[in-house]
Design a protein around this motif. Structure first.
Motif, PDB file in Angstrom:
ATOM      1  N   ASN A 152       1.890   1.852  -3.683  1.00 32.58           N
ATOM      2  CA  ASN A 152       0.743   2.468  -4.364  1.00 32.58           C
ATOM      3  C   ASN A 152       0.873   2.382  -5.883  1.00 32.58           C
ATOM      4  O   ASN A 152       0.557   3.327  -6.611  1.00 32.58           O
ATOM      5  CB  ASN A 152       0.598   3.931  -3.926  1.00 32.58           C
ATOM      6  N   LYS A 184     -11.459   0.851   8.315  1.00 36.38           N
ATOM      7  CA  LYS A 184     -10.854   1.290   7.053  1.00 36.38           C
ATOM      8  C   LYS A 184     -10.476   2.760   7.174  1.00 36.38           C
ATOM      9  O   LYS A 184     -11.262   3.580   7.675  1.00 36.38           O
ATOM     10  CB  LYS A 184     -11.806   1.105   5.880  1.00 36.38           C
ATOM     11  N   SER A 229      -7.541   7.855  -1.770  1.00 37.40           N
ATOM     12  CA  SER A 229      -6.896   6.575  -2.034  1.00 37.40           C
ATOM     13  C   SER A 229      -7.938   5.504  -2.329  1.00 37.40           C
ATOM     14  O   SER A 229      -9.034   5.512  -1.765  1.00 37.40           O
ATOM     15  CB  SER A 229      -6.003   6.161  -0.858  1.00 37.40           C
ATOM     16  N   GLN A 273       0.814  -1.208   0.000  1.00 37.09           N
ATOM     17  CA  GLN A 273       0.000   0.000   0.000  1.00 37.09           C
ATOM     18  C   GLN A 273       0.850   1.261   0.000  1.00 37.09           C
ATOM     19  O   GLN A 273       0.415   2.309  -0.477  1.00 37.09           O
ATOM     20  CB  GLN A 273      -0.980   0.021   1.177  1.00 37.09           C
ATOM     21  N   THR A 289      -8.786   5.863   4.700  1.00 36.84           N
ATOM     22  CA  THR A 289      -8.323   6.301   3.385  1.00 36.84           C
ATOM     23  C   THR A 289      -7.693   7.679   3.514  1.00 36.84           C
ATOM     24  O   THR A 289      -7.973   8.430   4.459  1.00 36.84           O
ATOM     25  CB  THR A 289      -9.468   6.353   2.361  1.00 36.84           C
ATOM     26  N   CYS A 345      -8.311   0.399  -0.660  1.00 31.53           N
ATOM     27  CA  CYS A 345      -7.909   0.185   0.730  1.00 31.53           C
ATOM     28  C   CYS A 345      -8.754  -0.934   1.343  1.00 31.53           C
ATOM     29  O   CYS A 345      -9.956  -1.032   1.087  1.00 31.53           O
ATOM     30  CB  CYS A 345      -8.068   1.469   1.541  1.00 31.53           C
ATOM     31  N   TRP A 387      -2.345   5.546  12.322  1.00 36.91           N
ATOM     32  CA  TRP A 387      -1.851   5.041  11.044  1.00 36.91           C
ATOM     33  C   TRP A 387      -0.623   5.830  10.613  1.00 36.91           C
ATOM     34  O   TRP A 387      -0.339   6.918  11.130  1.00 36.91           O
ATOM     35  CB  TRP A 387      -2.941   5.110   9.965  1.00 36.91           C
ATOM     36  N   CYS A 404      -2.968   4.091   0.298  1.00 38.08           N
ATOM     37  CA  CYS A 404      -3.778   3.711   1.451  1.00 38.08           C
ATOM     38  C   CYS A 404      -2.924   3.783   2.716  1.00 38.08           C
ATOM     39  O   CYS A 404      -1.799   3.273   2.726  1.00 38.08           O
ATOM     40  CB  CYS A 404      -4.304   2.288   1.289  1.00 38.08           C
TER      41      CYS A 404
END
Length: 419
Positions: free
Chosen positions: A39, A261, A271, A36, A263, A274, A211, A190
């Protein structure tokens, strides 16, 4: 030099031991770049790499490189010996590299087919038996990333054999890099969710979600639900930081799986592709959370493993029956004395849990101190021996040692032996 390419943090000014060490004679470094983060628009053939350093630095004595690429499902290294086996790597270059205007550009003699399904491993070995003495430290540019993204060894004894590398050191950064041959999506990557990790268990009811920041992102959208792709708990909440605290407005349900989730949003869009991180919350409150629910030990030796200790509460507060020796209200057990001695041992399963044993008699509403034991630190077993009176009921509290801060309990095994 390269046309289609992916650039990752090439403007960083931090330095570290990656892709090689310029400050030791020999080095071997493995780095993991998650799918991720790359990308990429699709699978493709990687034809070269570019690494970055200060234009004034010299690598004349650190320029004999062997470079390998590979696929891995790992996102991080679990220990200093958790090397990705050489059998899973492909040698793509061997020879002398040169620095040009603050760059080391390597065109592969053997291009590498990246599947855009797994994470990418970049490994490099430096083979020259000397160091660049004009460098006070490492010179290659790196950027911070998820914990243990890199594993490196550096020393002055011998060239490293990738088939059996020595123990290394993990770090929380990676090389600033250009990967040639792949094309990046126009939309941002993501985010890599740091907490809760995918498939994590025993997550608190009000966690702080976090994150890895995404290059170019101006904001993020957070969704959380009780089914894959669900948004029944949080529906695309927009945040600008790389974290989101559920407390106090959202409290999750115990023993429940949730789907998370995140994004990233930039001027080029949001993004795509994801996937959810699934995690499960802590179990229900244990039956022996309170003194009134103490588990009865009637056959000796008695042994019980408390697997749901992290869900215990502090009930009405700290247990202060023993003068100047309080403790958390943790998990409770009881037995009836027969006039002899009994040994009580508590063995924690994790180093994060520092248990204390409290032994009392009387009643739950009016406890009388018999004794406590807390000799060790986190991960250490505790043992106490008491002399009982026949017919007297004894209560055992296994809790965290603190008497003024509510600390969580964790998995442990209690053993009660009659001497």
């Amino acid at each position: 030099m390269f046309k289609a390419q992916i650039n990752l943090n090439i403007g960083s000014t931090n330095v570290g031991t990656a892709p090689v060490s310029s400050f030791f004679s020999y080095s071997y470094v493995q780095q993991i770049y998650p799918k991720q983060e790359l990308n990429a628009t699709a699978a493709g053939t990687i034809t070269g790499l570019t690494f970055y350093l200060d234009p004034s630095s010299s690598i004349a004595d650190s320029s004999d490189w062997t470079v390998y690429l590979g696929h891995t499902p790992k996102t991080a290294f679990t220990s200093g010996t958790d090397w990705i086996p050489s059998s899973q790597l492909t040698q793509v270059f061997a020879g002398t590299v040169t620095k040009n205007n603050g760059k080391v550009e390597i065109a592969f003699t053997t291009p590498f087919a990246y599947n855009n399904t797994d994470n990418l491993v970049v490994a490099a070995r430096e083979n020259a038996p000397s160091i660049d003495i004009n460098n006070f430290d490492e010179v290659f540019r790196v950027y911070p990333y998820i914990p243990n993204s890199i594993l490196y060894y550096k020393g002055d004894q011998a060239v490293v054999d990738p088939a059996s590398p020595p123990g290394g050191i993990r770090a929380d950064y990676k090389s600033s890099i250009t990967i040639a041959g792949l094309t990046a999506k126009s939309t941002p990557a993501c985010p890599f969710i740091l907490y809760p990790a995918n498939n994590a268990q025993f997550i608190s009811l009000s966690p702080t979600i976090s994150w890895q920041p995404v290059i170019g992102a101006t904001s993020y959208k957070v969704s959380l639900g009780t089914s894959p792709g669900g948004t029944d708990i949080i529906n695309q909440q927009v945040v600008t930081a790389a974290n989101f605290n559920l407390s106090p407005s959202i409290v999750l349900t115990r023993d429940t799986s949730y789907y998370l989730k995140v994004t990233a949003v930039s001027a080029n869009g949001e993004s795509s592709g994801c996937t959810d991180n699934v995690f499960k919350t802590i179990p229900p409150i244990p039956v022996n959370d309170a003194c009134s629910g103490a588990l009865l030990a009637s056959v000796f030796p008695y042994s019980y493993t408390q697997s749901d200790g992290m869900s215990s509460t502090n009930n009405a507060g700290f247990i202060m029956a023993c003068p100047n020796d309080g403790m958390n209200d943790g998990l409770w057990f009881k037995f009836t004395g027969e006039g002899g001695q009994y040994t009580i041992k508590v063995a924690p399963a994790t180093i994060s849990f520092d248990p204390k044993i409290g032994v009392y008699k009387g009643s739950c509403n009016s406890l009388t101190c018999v004794g406590t034991k807390d000799n060790g630190g986190g991960g250490s077993s505790e043992t106490i021996t008491i002399t009982t009176t026949a017919g007297t009921e004894y209560y055992i509290n296994v809790g965290s040692y603190e008497d003024s801060e509510d600390k969580p309990e964790d998995v442990f095994t209690i053993t009660i032996t009659k001497l």
